[in-house]
Design an enzyme around this catalytic site. Structure first.
Site, PDB file in Angstrom:
ATOM      1  N   GLU A  97       0.812  -1.209   0.000  1.00 20.88           N
ATOM      2  CA  GLU A  97       0.000   0.000   0.000  1.00 20.88           C
ATOM      3  C   GLU A  97       0.845   1.258   0.000  1.00 20.88           C
ATOM      4  O   GLU A  97       2.015   1.254   0.381  1.00 20.88           O
ATOM      5  CB  GLU A  97      -0.926  -0.004   1.207  1.00 20.88           C
ATOM      6  CG  GLU A  97      -0.155  -0.077   2.497  1.00 20.88           C
ATOM      7  CD  GLU A  97      -1.050  -0.233   3.705  1.00 20.88           C
ATOM      8  OE1 GLU A  97      -2.059  -0.934   3.623  1.00 20.88           O
ATOM      9  OE2 GLU A  97      -0.707   0.373   4.729  1.00 20.88           O
ATOM     10  N   CYS A 123       3.597   8.575   0.399  1.00 21.17           N
ATOM     11  CA  CYS A 123       4.204   7.625   1.336  1.00 21.17           C
ATOM     12  C   CYS A 123       4.276   6.261   0.647  1.00 21.17           C
ATOM     13  O   CYS A 123       3.248   5.732   0.225  1.00 21.17           O
ATOM     14  CB  CYS A 123       3.314   7.563   2.577  1.00 21.17           C
ATOM     15  SG  CYS A 123       3.785   6.318   3.763  1.00 21.17           S
ATOM     16  N   CYS A 130       7.421  -7.050   6.811  1.00 24.61           N
ATOM     17  CA  CYS A 130       8.600  -6.511   7.478  1.00 24.61           C
ATOM     18  C   CYS A 130       9.047  -7.538   8.514  1.00 24.61           C
ATOM     19  O   CYS A 130       8.220  -8.212   9.124  1.00 24.61           O
ATOM     20  CB  CYS A 130       8.244  -5.205   8.176  1.00 24.61           C
ATOM     21  SG  CYS A 130       9.645  -4.421   9.003  1.00 24.61           S
ATOM     22  N   CYS A 134       7.902  -5.029  15.218  1.00 19.58           N
ATOM     23  CA  CYS A 134       7.464  -4.053  16.234  1.00 19.58           C
ATOM     24  C   CYS A 134       6.071  -4.430  16.754  1.00 19.58           C
ATOM     25  O   CYS A 134       5.178  -4.769  15.970  1.00 19.58           O
ATOM     26  CB  CYS A 134       7.450  -2.651  15.656  1.00 19.58           C
ATOM     27  SG  CYS A 134       9.051  -2.167  15.007  1.00 19.58           S
ATOM     28  N   CYS A 137       2.780  -2.592  15.405  1.00 19.53           N
ATOM     29  CA  CYS A 137       2.641  -2.362  13.961  1.00 19.53           C
ATOM     30  C   CYS A 137       1.990  -3.542  13.261  1.00 19.53           C
ATOM     31  O   CYS A 137       2.403  -4.687  13.435  1.00 19.53           O
ATOM     32  CB  CYS A 137       4.023  -2.103  13.373  1.00 19.53           C
ATOM     33  SG  CYS A 137       4.029  -1.947  11.590  1.00 19.53           S
ATOM     34  N   GLY A 180       7.164  -1.939   5.489  1.00 22.94           N
ATOM     35  CA  GLY A 180       8.537  -2.407   5.366  1.00 22.94           C
ATOM     36  C   GLY A 180       9.576  -1.515   6.002  1.00 22.94           C
ATOM     37  O   GLY A 180       9.303  -0.390   6.398  1.00 22.94           O
ATOM     38  N   GLU A 181      10.781  -2.068   6.117  1.00 20.34           N
ATOM     39  CA  GLU A 181      11.914  -1.346   6.701  1.00 20.34           C
ATOM     40  C   GLU A 181      12.865  -1.006   5.541  1.00 20.34           C
ATOM     41  O   GLU A 181      13.578  -1.888   5.048  1.00 20.34           O
ATOM     42  CB  GLU A 181      12.578  -2.240   7.765  1.00 20.34           C
ATOM     43  CG  GLU A 181      13.926  -1.793   8.249  1.00 20.34           C
ATOM     44  CD  GLU A 181      13.990  -0.343   8.698  1.00 20.34           C
ATOM     45  OE1 GLU A 181      13.221   0.049   9.591  1.00 20.34           O
ATOM     46  OE2 GLU A 181      14.823   0.414   8.153  1.00 20.34           O
ATOM     47  N   SER A 212      12.687   6.523   6.432  1.00 14.28           N
ATOM     48  CA  SER A 212      12.365   6.305   7.846  1.00 14.28           C
ATOM     49  C   SER A 212      12.831   4.915   8.260  1.00 14.28           C
ATOM     50  O   SER A 212      12.568   3.924   7.576  1.00 14.28           O
ATOM     51  CB  SER A 212      10.847   6.406   8.021  1.00 14.28           C
ATOM     52  OG  SER A 212      10.483   6.078   9.333  1.00 14.28           O
ATOM     53  N   SER A 235      12.601   6.146  13.777  1.00 10.25           N
ATOM     54  CA  SER A 235      11.440   5.804  14.594  1.00 10.25           C
ATOM     55  C   SER A 235      11.962   5.428  15.972  1.00 10.25           C
ATOM     56  O   SER A 235      12.381   4.299  16.200  1.00 10.25           O
ATOM     57  CB  SER A 235      10.685   4.618  13.973  1.00 10.25           C
ATOM     58  OG  SER A 235      10.085   5.020  12.771  1.00 10.25           O
ATOM     59  N   LEU A 236      11.948   6.386  16.881  1.00  9.80           N
ATOM     60  CA  LEU A 236      12.568   6.179  18.193  1.00  9.80           C
ATOM     61  C   LEU A 236      11.586   5.518  19.171  1.00  9.80           C
ATOM     62  O   LEU A 236      11.832   4.459  19.709  1.00  9.80           O
ATOM     63  CB  LEU A 236      13.075   7.519  18.728  1.00  9.80           C
ATOM     64  CG  LEU A 236      13.992   7.443  19.944  1.00  9.80           C
ATOM     65  CD1 LEU A 236      15.269   6.693  19.627  1.00  9.80           C
ATOM     66  CD2 LEU A 236      14.302   8.848  20.452  1.00  9.80           C
ATOM     67  N   HIS A 237      10.484   6.194  19.415  1.00  5.66           N
ATOM     68  CA  HIS A 237       9.352   5.666  20.188  1.00  5.66           C
ATOM     69  C   HIS A 237       9.577   5.402  21.676  1.00  5.66           C
ATOM     70  O   HIS A 237       8.619   5.211  22.416  1.00  5.66           O
ATOM     71  CB  HIS A 237       8.774   4.396  19.559  1.00  5.66           C
ATOM     72  CG  HIS A 237       8.422   4.527  18.103  1.00  5.66           C
ATOM     73  ND1 HIS A 237       8.136   5.724  17.490  1.00  5.66           N
ATOM     74  CD2 HIS A 237       8.310   3.597  17.122  1.00  5.66           C
ATOM     75  CE1 HIS A 237       7.866   5.523  16.207  1.00  5.66           C
ATOM     76  NE2 HIS A 237       7.971   4.238  15.952  1.00  5.66           N
ATOM     77  N   ASN A 311      -2.166   4.579  16.417  1.00  2.00           N
ATOM     78  CA  ASN A 311      -3.380   4.320  15.659  1.00  2.00           C
ATOM     79  C   ASN A 311      -3.850   2.902  15.985  1.00  2.00           C
ATOM     80  O   ASN A 311      -3.216   1.943  15.563  1.00  2.00           O
ATOM     81  CB  ASN A 311      -3.012   4.435  14.167  1.00  2.00           C
ATOM     82  CG  ASN A 311      -4.180   4.859  13.327  1.00  2.00           C
ATOM     83  OD1 ASN A 311      -5.265   5.117  13.825  1.00  2.00           O
ATOM     84  ND2 ASN A 311      -3.953   4.930  12.038  1.00  2.00           N
ATOM     85  N   CYS A 354       0.606   2.169   8.910  1.00  2.00           N
ATOM     86  CA  CYS A 354       1.026   1.218   7.887  1.00  2.00           C
ATOM     87  C   CYS A 354       0.420  -0.168   8.100  1.00  2.00           C
ATOM     88  O   CYS A 354       0.258  -0.628   9.205  1.00  2.00           O
ATOM     89  CB  CYS A 354       2.543   1.156   7.790  1.00  2.00           C
ATOM     90  SG  CYS A 354       3.364   0.697   9.315  1.00  2.00           S
TER      91      CYS A 354
HETATM   92  N1  SAH Z   1       9.941   0.605   9.004  1.00  7.78           N
HETATM   93  C1  SAH Z   1      10.137   1.993   9.002  1.00  7.78           C
HETATM   94  C2  SAH Z   1       9.212   2.749   8.066  1.00  7.78           C
HETATM   95  C3  SAH Z   1       7.793   2.286   7.984  1.00  7.78           C
HETATM   96  S1  SAH Z   1       6.821   2.450   9.427  1.00  7.78           S
HETATM   97  C4  SAH Z   1      10.035   2.550  10.406  1.00  7.78           C
HETATM   98  O1  SAH Z   1       9.632   1.839  11.302  1.00  7.78           O
HETATM   99  O2  SAH Z   1      10.417   3.714  10.581  1.00  7.78           O
HETATM  100  C5  SAH Z   1       6.370   4.158   9.361  1.00  7.78           C
HETATM  101  C6  SAH Z   1       5.950   4.739  10.690  1.00  7.78           C
HETATM  102  O3  SAH Z   1       4.659   4.273  11.066  1.00  7.78           O
HETATM  103  C7  SAH Z   1       6.909   4.361  11.824  1.00  7.78           C
HETATM  104  O4  SAH Z   1       7.325   5.500  12.540  1.00  7.78           O
HETATM  105  C8  SAH Z   1       6.041   3.456  12.649  1.00  7.78           C
HETATM  106  O5  SAH Z   1       6.477   3.442  13.960  1.00  7.78           O
HETATM  107  C9  SAH Z   1       4.657   4.025  12.452  1.00  7.78           C
HETATM  108  N2  SAH Z   1       3.581   3.120  12.877  1.00  7.78           N
HETATM  109  C10 SAH Z   1       3.543   1.774  12.814  1.00  7.78           C
HETATM  110  N3  SAH Z   1       2.390   1.284  13.352  1.00  7.78           N
HETATM  111  C11 SAH Z   1       1.704   2.361  13.780  1.00  7.78           C
HETATM  112  C12 SAH Z   1       0.436   2.521  14.449  1.00  7.78           C
HETATM  113  N4  SAH Z   1      -0.338   1.492  14.753  1.00  7.78           N
HETATM  114  N5  SAH Z   1       0.043   3.789  14.743  1.00  7.78           N
HETATM  115  C13 SAH Z   1       0.815   4.863  14.410  1.00  7.78           C
HETATM  116  N6  SAH Z   1       1.993   4.773  13.791  1.00  7.78           N
HETATM  117  C14 SAH Z   1       2.450   3.532  13.483  1.00  7.78           C
HETATM  118 FE1  SF4 Z   2       8.619  -2.772  10.310  1.00  4.68          FE
HETATM  119 FE2  SF4 Z   2       8.480  -0.104  10.676  1.00  4.68          FE
HETATM  120 FE3  SF4 Z   2       6.361  -1.714  11.223  1.00  4.68          FE
HETATM  121 FE4  SF4 Z   2       8.522  -1.788  12.779  1.00  4.68          FE
HETATM  122  S1  SF4 Z   2       7.153  -0.037  12.453  1.00  4.68           S
HETATM  123  S2  SF4 Z   2       7.396  -3.588  11.989  1.00  4.68           S
HETATM  124  S3  SF4 Z   2      10.136  -1.480  11.305  1.00  4.68           S
HETATM  125  S4  SF4 Z   2       7.258  -1.347   9.227  1.00  4.68           S
END
Ligand code: SAH
Ligand code: SF4
Length: 366
Positions: A97, A123, A130, A134, A137, A180-181, A212, A235-237, A311, A354
């Site tokens: 997507e 985007c 991936c 995480c 995600c 994806g990463e 990212s 993506s620190l979090h 989200n 995503c």
């Molecule tokens: N893999 C890479 C890029 C894709 S994810 C990364 O992790 O940076 C893009 C962004 O969407 C990341 O910052 C990720 O943490 C965020 N993301 C993933 N799941 C999410 C969710 N449920 N709600 C909000 N943001 C989310």
């Molecule tokens: Fe992969 Fe980014 Fe989702 Fe983590 S947040 S599982 S690195 S797509």
């Protein structure tokens, strides 16, 4: 018919995978490549038969060996805020997507003359699935299916520009923040950056492309050495390794210190900043004690913080924090001099984080 076309495409080479130089090496007359690229990327041709400036024989020859349609759109959804999420099927049937995010609306004067063009961000996905795993995600759920080819990344942008009739010369920003990463597919992602930035294609400067990453420190260093001029988002979090490893297992391989060291060494334009994405999860990492640690961590780095409200999706154990809490977190960072935005929840009603559109459509189809 469509099915047959897809199967045929599997036997042909995708032109979108080639840099201009690579494709030129296949032709005696190099100017032909400029013409072909202009038809594809700038005149948005659907087929070789439309390329009227090419000799008929060459057009036939091209269509026997090449294609430039690595994906087809199977579904799209428009959000109330006008962002559009696309679900694409690749030639081997897998789904990915992408999202088109209108950032600024078109402006015109009293005579209806356009004074400012609309601005867009696209985007894109870099992998099918991936492997980073995480916990918050949806993309992580099915693991990694495969890397996308450079041409499949380029194809997402080309398709979206074409079908929204965005003229090729209109500037768009690209964020590698879909499925994806990107740094786990560095070879193809860096190639896509190059192809997209060439003058005879879409001419999207690397300065308008943001990669990212969940923090693959080794690949951040490799990306830096390539000196592409792209922007970096981390993506620190979380601000401590214990919590970060719980949210993002990749932190066990590259901890926060390793990431910060890689960021410090990353070459970046003097006028630009590294973006740090921080996903706010209710009661887990959204307290002001975390904000305080974040300030310490980013000390001395030209950083910009992007706060994202989690989200929620079906089956997730986490909760979205209130906007009020997010604003408090933001105010704290701003008061300490950090540039900080709360990412608008674009497309929340169409499940914009995503992986979510794909998940829903799979549920529907089965
Ligand atoms: N893999 C890479 C890029 C894709 S994810 C990364 O992790 O940076 C893009 C962004 O969407 C990341 O910052 C990720 O943490 C965020 N993301 C993933 N799941 C999410 C969710 N449920 N709600 C909000 N943001 C989310
Ligand atoms: Fe992969 Fe980014 Fe989702 Fe983590 S947040 S599982 S690195 S797509």
């Amino acid at each position: 018919m469509q099915e047959r076309k897809l199967k045929e495409n599997l036997k042909k080479e995708n032109i979108l995978n080639f840099t201009k130089e690579e494709f030129e090496s296949r032709f005696d007359k190099k100017f032909r490549v400029k013409q072909i690229f202009e038809w594809i990327y700038q005149k948005y041709a659907d087929d070789f038969s439309q390329m009227s400036s090419l000799p008929k024989e060459l057009r036939q020859d091209l269509s026997r060996h090449y294609h430039f349609s690595p994906l087809e759109c199977v579904k799209f959804e428009q959000s109330k805020d006008k962002s559009i999420k696309y679900l694409f099927r690749l030639n081997d049937g897998l789904l990915i997507e992408s999202v088109l995010l209108p950032m600024k609306e078109e402006q015109s004067d009293e005579n209806g003359k356009i004074t400012k063009h609309a601005r867009y961000t696209i985007c894109v996905s870099s992998q099918v699935g991936c492997k980073s795993g995480c916990s918050f995600c949806l993309t992580a759920k099915g693991g990694l299916k495969r890397n996308l080819e450079a041409g499949e990344i380029v194809g997402q942008i080309l398709w979206i520009k074409k079908h929204n009739q965005i003229p090729y010369e209109r500037r768009v920003n690209i964020v590698y923040m879909g499925m994806g990463e990107p740094l786990d597919n560095l070879k193809n992602v860096s190639k896509a950056v190059k192809i997209l930035s060439e003058n005879d294609t879409l001419a999207i400067s690397p300065k308008r492309q943001t990669i990212s990453t969940s923090g693959l420190a080794k690949q951040i260093a490799e990306l830096g050495q390539m000196k592409l001029g792209v922007l970096l988002a981390i993506s620190l979090h979380a601000v401590n390794d214990e919590l970060r490893s719980e949210l993002m297992p990749i932190n066990k391989a590259y901890n926060i210190k390793a990431i910060m060291d890689a960021v410090r060494a990353f070459p970046i334009d003097q006028r630009k900043r590294v973006m740090f994405e921080y996903l706010l999860i209710d009661g887990l990492n959204d307290g002001l004690d975390h904000a305080k640690e974040l300030v310490k961590l980013l000390n001395g780095i030209k950083a910009k913080v992007n706060l994202i409200l989690f989200n929620p999706h079906e089956g997730s154990i986490y909760k979205r924090p209130s906007l009020e809490n997010a604003v408090k977190f933001q105010d704290f960072l701003s008061a300490k001099g950090l540039t900080c935005t709360i990412r608008e929840s674009k497309g929340l009603d169409i499940s914009a984080a995503c992986g979510q559109l794909k998940e829903r459509s799979l549920v529907k189809m089965s």
